[in-house]
Design a protein around this motif. Structure first.
Motif, PDB file in Angstrom:
ATOM      1  N   GLU A  71       0.842  -1.195   0.000  1.00 34.77           N
ATOM      2  CA  GLU A  71       0.000   0.000   0.000  1.00 34.77           C
ATOM      3  C   GLU A  71       0.872   1.237   0.000  1.00 34.77           C
ATOM      4  N   THR A  72       0.255   2.352  -0.349  1.00 38.71           N
ATOM      5  CA  THR A  72       0.978   3.622  -0.388  1.00 38.71           C
ATOM      6  C   THR A  72       0.454   4.516   0.724  1.00 38.71           C
ATOM      7  N   VAL A  73       1.365   5.120   1.453  1.00 37.78           N
ATOM      8  CA  VAL A  73       1.005   5.951   2.590  1.00 37.78           C
ATOM      9  C   VAL A  73       1.782   7.267   2.485  1.00 37.78           C
ATOM     10  N   ILE A  74       1.090   8.383   2.682  1.00 31.48           N
ATOM     11  CA  ILE A  74       1.786   9.672   2.755  1.00 31.48           C
ATOM     12  C   ILE A  74       2.107   9.911   4.221  1.00 31.48           C
ATOM     13  N   ALA A  75       3.371  10.074   4.527  1.00 28.89           N
ATOM     14  CA  ALA A  75       3.750  10.204   5.933  1.00 28.89           C
ATOM     15  C   ALA A  75       4.974  11.089   6.091  1.00 28.89           C
ATOM     16  N   GLU A  89       6.006  10.046   0.163  1.00 29.32           N
ATOM     17  CA  GLU A  89       5.163   8.925  -0.240  1.00 29.32           C
ATOM     18  C   GLU A  89       5.927   7.623  -0.031  1.00 29.32           C
ATOM     19  N   TRP A  90       5.387   6.795   0.835  1.00 29.59           N
ATOM     20  CA  TRP A  90       6.032   5.520   1.163  1.00 29.59           C
ATOM     21  C   TRP A  90       5.199   4.387   0.615  1.00 29.59           C
ATOM     22  N   GLY A  91       5.857   3.358   0.130  1.00 33.93           N
ATOM     23  CA  GLY A  91       5.173   2.149  -0.295  1.00 33.93           C
ATOM     24  C   GLY A  91       5.647   0.991   0.558  1.00 33.93           C
TER      25      GLY A  91
END
Ligand SMILES: Nc1nc2c(c(=O)[nH]1)N[C@H]1C(S)=C(S)[C@@H](COP(=O)(O)O)O[C@H]1N2
Ligand SMILES: [Mo]
Length: 211
Positions: A71-75, A89-91
């Motif tokens: 999944e992709t998470v903005i953190a 943007e982390w995957g």
């Protein structure tokens, strides 16, 4: 895959933007203690152990871990030395996905995240379970580089970045809190940037085990 489980003690999501005392960092510096480990795929595994619900530990080889739901998470990333990186943007695999696949025993309150060379960071289960906590393999769609934690690093945007080990190898479920690497060496046991919990001398009763 189930919804990220809502767990007791979940704090409200912190606001975005810069936490107090932080400044915006351009680019992406490399910050860590010690050497960059070599990745040896044949020896690598990601292990979940400790107080699991069924008492068994679980391990994934690199190939198996790469097949988990991505999944992709903005953190954001807030370093306690006062720089912050916003909106990265982390995957990877959400920590909540791991908790769904390997449920902790009901009395688990904390986890210890273990990395190469014995680096460790303790987190409250609720911080680890946060839907934006991600075991990242990618940033901006590209594989992490070795110095940024390849093949796997944890990102926990609601805590200072030392709580997110690079070169992660395992998660230990714990029924009591225990200090990790920096938490034993003068950094705050909880490490909430929104409350500027930088150093252990700021801890209040109940924030962590005695030093
Ligand atoms: N294994 C390991 N992970 C670590 C550290 C470390 O010393 N060892 N330092 C932490 C700290 S203090 C920060 S700020 C971030 C930095 O991540 P970056 O180098 O990708 O910017 O990694 C964290 N993860
Ligand atoms: Mo840091």
């Amino acid at each position: 895959m189930g919804q990220p489980t809502s767990r007791e003690g979940d704090a409200p999501a912190p606001p975005g933007g810069l936490p107090p005392g932080q400044r915006l960092q351009r680019g992406w510096p490399v910050t860590h203690y010690g050497p960059v480990p070599k990745f040896r795929p044949e020896r690598w595994e990601f292990r979940v152990f400790g107080a699991t619900a069924d008492g068994r530990s679980r391990a994934w080889k690199h190939e198996e871990f790469s097949a988990l739901p991505h999944e992709t998470v903005i953190a954001d990333l807030h370093c306690v030395t006062k720089f912050s990186i916003l909106g990265a943007e982390w995957g990877g695999v959400r920590a909540a996905t791991i908790l769904d696949m390997v449920p902790p025993a009901p009395d688990v309150t904390h986890v210890m995240v273990w990395a190469e060379y014995g680096y460790s960071a303790n987190l409250r289960l609720s911080d680890f379970a946060d839907p934006r906590s991600v075991l990242a393999t990618h940033r901006s769609g590209e594989l992490l580089t070795a110095e940024h934690g390849f093949p796997l690093r944890l990102v926990v945007p609601r805590l200072y970045a030392w709580k997110g080990p690079k070169w992660v190898r395992g998660v230990e479920y714990m029924t009591a809190d225990r200090r990790g690497f920096w938490e034993e060496r003068g950094y705050h046991n909880i490490g909430d940037p929104w409350r500027e919990q930088r150093y252990s001398y700021q801890e209040e009763p109940g924030d962590g085990p005695e030093l």
